[in-house]
Design a protein around this motif. Structure first.
Motif, PDB file in Angstrom:
ATOM      1  N   ASP A 102       6.280  -2.031  50.048  1.00 48.87           N
ATOM      2  CA  ASP A 102       5.470  -2.143  48.828  1.00 48.87           C
ATOM      3  C   ASP A 102       6.084  -3.188  47.912  1.00 48.87           C
ATOM      4  O   ASP A 102       7.147  -2.971  47.339  1.00 48.87           O
ATOM      5  CB  ASP A 102       5.440  -0.770  48.143  1.00 48.87           C
ATOM      6  CG  ASP A 102       4.639  -0.785  46.846  1.00 48.87           C
ATOM      7  OD1 ASP A 102       4.108  -1.864  46.493  1.00 48.87           O
ATOM      8  OD2 ASP A 102       4.541   0.265  46.212  1.00 48.87           O
ATOM      9  N   SER A 103       5.419  -4.321  47.782  1.00 54.13           N
ATOM     10  CA  SER A 103       6.018  -5.405  46.997  1.00 54.13           C
ATOM     11  C   SER A 103       6.188  -5.011  45.524  1.00 54.13           C
ATOM     12  O   SER A 103       7.018  -5.578  44.827  1.00 54.13           O
ATOM     13  CB  SER A 103       5.186  -6.682  47.122  1.00 54.13           C
ATOM     14  OG  SER A 103       3.970  -6.511  46.437  1.00 54.13           O
ATOM     15  N   ALA A 104       5.436  -4.021  45.063  1.00 58.14           N
ATOM     16  CA  ALA A 104       5.583  -3.591  43.668  1.00 58.14           C
ATOM     17  C   ALA A 104       6.932  -2.914  43.423  1.00 58.14           C
ATOM     18  O   ALA A 104       7.370  -2.790  42.277  1.00 58.14           O
ATOM     19  CB  ALA A 104       4.448  -2.652  43.270  1.00 58.14           C
ATOM     20  N   LEU A 121       9.721  -4.168  44.598  1.00 56.25           N
ATOM     21  CA  LEU A 121      10.724  -5.233  44.559  1.00 56.25           C
ATOM     22  C   LEU A 121      10.818  -5.756  43.129  1.00 56.25           C
ATOM     23  O   LEU A 121       9.884  -6.371  42.631  1.00 56.25           O
ATOM     24  CB  LEU A 121      10.350  -6.348  45.536  1.00 56.25           C
ATOM     25  CG  LEU A 121      10.106  -5.879  46.984  1.00 56.25           C
ATOM     26  CD1 LEU A 121       9.571  -7.020  47.838  1.00 56.25           C
ATOM     27  CD2 LEU A 121      11.386  -5.317  47.582  1.00 56.25           C
ATOM     28  N   GLY A 122      11.932  -5.466  42.486  1.00 56.85           N
ATOM     29  CA  GLY A 122      12.105  -5.916  41.109  1.00 56.85           C
ATOM     30  C   GLY A 122      11.562  -4.957  40.074  1.00 56.85           C
ATOM     31  O   GLY A 122      11.609  -5.251  38.882  1.00 56.85           O
ATOM     32  N   LYS A 123      11.052  -3.827  40.479  1.00 58.11           N
ATOM     33  CA  LYS A 123      10.501  -2.877  39.501  1.00 58.11           C
ATOM     34  C   LYS A 123      11.593  -2.329  38.595  1.00 58.11           C
ATOM     35  O   LYS A 123      11.399  -2.213  37.388  1.00 58.11           O
ATOM     36  CB  LYS A 123       9.805  -1.715  40.236  1.00 58.11           C
ATOM     37  CG  LYS A 123       9.125  -0.720  39.310  1.00 58.11           C
ATOM     38  CD  LYS A 123       8.472   0.436  40.059  1.00 58.11           C
ATOM     39  CE  LYS A 123       9.474   1.522  40.402  1.00 58.11           C
ATOM     40  NZ  LYS A 123       8.874   2.688  41.055  1.00 58.11           N
TER      41      LYS A 123
END
Lengths: 579, 174
Positions: free
Chosen positions: A307-309, A311-313
Motif C-alpha cells: 500500500d503506497s499510502a 510509505l511515508g505516512k
C-alpha cells in the motif's frame, strides 16, 4: 440458465470457492437462506452477528482464504460493523453479505432498514449496494477480487430483498460466469521497482546495525519462507510485530520477537539503536514506534509495502518500495546475491554481541506465585505452550492476556497466531478461534481469553458446541479489566475506576457447562498441567479452563504511551541492570 | 490567508467512475482526514463511464500527499492530478443579483462593461449578471458589487486544466 438472484448469489459464492459461511438469518436476507439448503456451502449458525464477522476473520487468519459472513439488514448489519473495522485495520480478506430492505423501500425508514453502505464506507476496502439481480454474479466476483488482492481487506455487498426473492419479478435473471473485472480505478501492483530494490540492497550491504522490522504483510503475502532466506543470507536479526508473530520462527537464533509497547527489551532496543530498519509489510504503528520523533533516531529506513499510502505516512523512508512483500523480498535476495550474498555483508560481530548482551540481561521474566497466591498468568501460558503441539493455533482477546500470550508463546509456524491488532477488539478470541478451527479442523485451537473479553462473546461457545468446533479456551480470570487496571496503577496514582469485574460472578465453570462445554477450574500451579492435559484429550466438545490468576500482575516491559522507546520500563527485578 | 486569496490551496482533478455514491466516498475521505473542501465542481467527461471532480482544498504539503494516496486507494477513483495554480488555467462562473435602482443601474453596467460580464436578467430595482473568469477576477468583481447590495450569489467553484507547452519542439531532438 434462468434463476433468481438468491440462487445466483449462492452459485456465485460457490464459484469463488467458498466452503463455509458464518451467518444468522433475518427478514431481508430470508430469501437467500432457501437456496442455501441446496448449496454445497456449509453454514454455521452464530448467536450474534459480531460472532459471524470474527469467525470469518479467524478463518481468514488461519487459512489465508477470504472469510465469508452473511447476515440480515438493520441491526444485523450494525452488529457486524466491529468485525468489518477490525478486518480493515488488520488487512484481513473478508466478504460480508448483508440483506437490505427492497430497493423501492430504501430511504423510507422501513423496518430494519439502515444505510449499511453509508455506515460501512469508512471501515471497508470497498462496498456495494446491488440494485439489479443481473449484477450479482459480477459484483460477487469483483468483491472477492478486491478483498484478496493488493492490500487485503473487507468488502461488503448489500443486497435488497426484492432482487433475491423468487416471488418478485425483479429477482429473475439469466446466469453468467464473469471472467474479468471492469475496475479501471483498481490496479494492484505486485512487483517492486528494480532500481529501488538495488538501492535497498546497497544500503543493507553498508549497514553495521541493521534490523528487519517485519509486519503483517509477511503473512498476508505468504512471504515467511522468503523472509527466512533473506535473514539467513544476511545474518540480520528479525523483530516480528504483533501482526507477524509466526511469520519468522521464535526459536530461530536471529529472532528477536515482538517490539513495541509491550515488546521485549532486546527487540525494542535493537530497533532504537539500529542504523538501518528494513520495514517489510509493517506500518510504523504508534504501539511499535512509541514517540515517533524519537523512534529509531539513528536509522535509515527501507520501507516495503503493498500500500503506497503507508510509505511515508508516519516516517519518511530513505528507500520506499511499493510492492508485494514476498515478491520484493525475493527480488531483494536476488539483488543481494548479485552483490556477493553473505560474503558482501560487513562484519557485524560487535552488533551481535550487543544484542546478545541485552538478551542476557533483560529476558522476559516474572516471579512465580508463592504460598496461597493465585496463579501467575505467565506461568499458565508457559505451561500451555509447553503442553500443546507446536503448530497449535492460538487466538486471543485484547488486553494483558493478549500481550502475555504474544510474549510467552513460541510461534514457530506461520498462521498460528490469530489476534486483533489494530482495532484491539475485546471479545475477539472465542469467535475467531471458532473460525480458525473451521478453517483448520486438523489443528488444535486454543483461545486465550481474559475475563472481561470472555463476557463479551461467550455466547459463541454455543455455536462451537452445537456446530462441532471443539475449541479450547484458557480463561485468564484476574477479576479485572486488567490492562486498564495496570494503566490506572501506573498512570493514575492507583485510583481504580470501574475496572473490578468480581472474581466469582459469573461462575465460569457453570457458565461453560451451560453453554455446552466442559468447564474446568484451576487455582494452584500444580493443577495447571493436568487440567491442560485433560482439555487436550477432549476432542468432541469445547472446553473452558478457568485459570484463577493474580489480579495485580502487570505486563512488562512497557513503553508508556507517548514516551520514547528508549524509556522502556523493564520488569522490577531488572531495574538495576546496566542498559 | 483564506483559500479565496489563493493561499495554501491545492487543486485536485479527480477522475472517478460515474457510479452512485462515489461523491460521498470522496467527500467522506476528506472529512475523515480532517480536510475542508473549499470548492468542488462535478461534471461528466467525454467518456460517459467517468466524471471529473475539481476539488480545491486548503492544506499543507505533507498531509496532502497522504490524502492523495488515500484517495487513490478508493476503488472508484481512476486517477488524480494535482494542479499547481501557476501551471494551470483556472476558471469559475459566478451568477449574481445586485440591487440596482434605475438611478444607479448605469454604474453597475459600467462595471459589467469593464469586466466583460453579461447581463442575464433585469428587474425594476435589481439586475442579474454573470461573469466567467479566473477565481481572483471573480473575487474582484464580487467585491466591487458588494457596496450596491448583493441579493443573491452563486459561484460554481473552480475548474482547471494544465497550461500547455509553449516552446516548439527542438527539431534536433531524437
Amino acid at each position: 440458465m434462468n434463476m433468481n438472484g438468491g440462487q445466483a448469489l449462492m452459485k456465485a459464492l460457490e464459484n469463488e470457492g467458498v466452503d463455509i459461511l458464518f451467518g444468522l438469518p433475518g427478514g431481508a436476507i430470508l430469501p437467500v437462506y432457501d437456496p442455501l439448503i441446496d448449496s454445497s456451502i456449509r453454514h454455521v449458525l452464530v448467536r450474534h452477528e459480531q460472532g459471524a464477522g470474527h469467525m470469518a476473520e479467524g478463518y481468514a487468519h488461519a487459512t489465508g482464504r477470504p472469510g465469508v459472513a452473511m447476515v440480515t439488514s438493520g441491526p444485523a448489519a450494525t452488529n457486524i460493523v466491529t468485525p468489518l473495522c477490525d478486518a480493515y485495520m488488520d488487512s484481513i480478506p473478508m466478504v460480508v453479505v448483508t440483506g437490505q430492505v427492497p430497493y423501492a423501500a430504501i430511504g423510507t425508514d422501513a423496518f430494519q432498514e439502515c444505510d449499511t453502505t453509508g455506515i460501512t464506507m469508512s471501515v471497508t476496502k470497498h462496498n456495494y449496494l446491488v440494485t439489479e439481480a443481473a449484477d450479482i454474479p459480477q459484483v460477487i466476483h469483483d468483491a472477492f477480487y478486491i478483498a484478496t488482492t493488493g492490500r487485503p481487506g473487507p468488502v461488503l455487498v448489500d443486497i435488497p430483498k426484492d432482487i433475491v426473492d423468487p416471488n418478485n419479478p425483479r429477482s429473475a435473471m439469466e446466469w453468467y460466469t464473469p471472467d474479468s473485472h471492469d475496475l479501471p480505478g483498481y490496479l494492484p501492483n505486485q512487483a517492486g521497482d528494480a532500481e529501488l530494490i538495488r538501492q535497498a540492497a546497497k544500503l543493507i550491504c553498508e549497514a553495521e546495525r541493521p534490523v528487519l522490522y517485519t509486519g503483517g504483510g509477511i503473512l498476508k503475502s505468504r512471504g515467511a519462507e522468503a523472509l527466512l532466506e533473506l535473514a539467513e543470507m544476511t545474518g540480520i536479526h528479525v523483530v516480528t510485530t504483533l501482526m507477524n508473530r509466526g511469520g519468522f520462527p521464535d526459536d530461530h537464533p536471529l529472532c528477536l520477537g515482538m517490539p513495541g509497547m509491550h515488546g521485549n527489551y532486546t527487540a525494542v532496543t535493537a530497533m532504537q539503536e539500529a542504523d538501518l530498519l528494513i520495514a517489510l509489510g509493517a506500518r510504523f504503528d504508534d504501539r511499535v514506534t512509541g514517540k515517533v520523533g524519537e523512534f529509531a533516531p539513528l536509522a535509515n529506513i527501507i520501507h516495503v509495502d503493498i500500500d503506497s499510502a503507508e510509505l511515508g505516512k508516519v516516517r519518511r523512508p530513505d528507500v520506499a518500495i511499493q510492492g508485494d512483500c514476498r515478491v520484493v523480498i525475493e527480488e531483494l535476495v536476488k539483488a543481494l546475491k548479485e552483490m556477493g550474498g553473505s560474503e558482501a555483508q560487513p562484519d557485524r560481530n560487535q552488533w551481535r554481541s550487543r544484542i546478545s548482551g541485552w538478551q542476557e540481561r533483560f529476558p522476559l521474566t516474572y516471579e512465580q506465585s508463592k504460598g496461597d497466591e493465585l496463579l501467575k498468568p505467565q506461568y499458565v501460558l508457559e505451561q500451555l505452550r509447553d503442553s500443546t503441539p507446536s503448530d497449535t493455533i492460538v487466538a486471543s482477546g485484547v488486553g494483558q492476556h493478549q500481550m502475555w500470550t504474544s510474549q510467552y508463546w513460541k510461534f514457530n509456524h506461520p498462521y498460528t497466531w490469530v489476534n486483533s491488532g489494530g482495532l484491539g477488539t475485546m471479545g475477539f478470541a472465542i469467535p475467531a478461534a471458532i473460525g480458525a478451527k473451521a478453517g483448520r479442523p486438523d489443528r488444535m485451537v486454543w483461545a486465550v481469553d481474559g475475563d472481561g473479553c470472555f463476557q463479551m462473546t461467550a455466547q459463541e461457545l454455543v455455536t462451537a458446541a452445537t456446530e462441532g468446533f471443539p475449541i479450547k479456551v484458557a480463561l485468564i480470570n484476574n477479576a479485572y479489566l486488567g490492562m486498564v487496571r495496570q494503566w490506572q496503577e501506573m498512570f493514575y496514582e492507583e485510583r481504580y475506576s470501574e475496572v473490578y469485574l468480581t472474581r466469582d460472578v459469573p461462575d465460569y465453570k457453570m457458565w461453560a457447562e451451560a453453554l455446552g462445554c466442559v468447564g474446568l477450574r484451576v487455582e494452584s500451579p500444580e493443577e495447571v498441567g493436568p487440567a491442560i492435559a485433560q482439555a487436550n484429550e477432549i476432542d468432541d466438545q469445547p472446553v473452558v479452563v478457568e485459570f484463577r490468576c493474580e489480579a495485580e500482575e502487570n505486563v512488562f516491559p512497557m513503553v508508556p504511551a507517548g514516551m520514547s522507546n528508549s524509556d522502556v520500563v523493564v520488569d522490577p527485578s531488572q531495574r538495576d541492570q546496566p542498559r | 490567508m483564506s483559500a479565496a486569496d489563493g493561499g495554501g490551496t491545492t487543486t485536485l482533478v479527480v477522475r472517478v467512475e460515474n457510479k452512485a455514491g462515489v461523491l460521498a466516498r470522496v467527500a467522506g475521505l476528506f472529512a475523515r482526514r480532517g480536510f475542508n473542501i473549499e470548492s468542488l465542481a462535478v461534471a461528466p467527461t467525454d467518456d460517459e463511464r467517468f466524471s471529473r471532480l475539481t476539488i480545491v482544498v486548503g492544506v499543507d504539503a505533507a498531509p496532502m500527499e497522504q490524502v492523495v494516496k488515500q484517495l487513490d486507494k478508493l476503488v472508484n477513483v481512476v486517477d488524480i492530478r494535482e494542479l499547481n495554480p501557476s501551471a494551470s488555467v483556472e476558471r469559475e462562473l459566478m451568477m449574481v443579483t445586485v440591487r440596482a435602482n434605475p438611478e444607479i443601474r448605469g454604474q453597475i453596467l459600467d462595471l459589467v462593461r469593464i469586466f466583460q460580464a453579461t447581463v442575464l436578467n433585469v428587474g425594476y430595482d435589481e439586475i442579474m449578471v454573470s461573469l466567467t473568469g479566473s477565481p481572483s477576477r471573480v473575487d474582484d468583481f464580487e467585491d466591487l458589487l458588494l457596496p450596491y447590495g448583493i441579493v443573491d450569489v452563486q459561484r460554481t467553484g473552480k475548474v482547471a486544466l494544465p497550461k500547455l507547452v509553449k516552446a516548439a519542439p527542438d527539431p534536433l531532438a531524437p
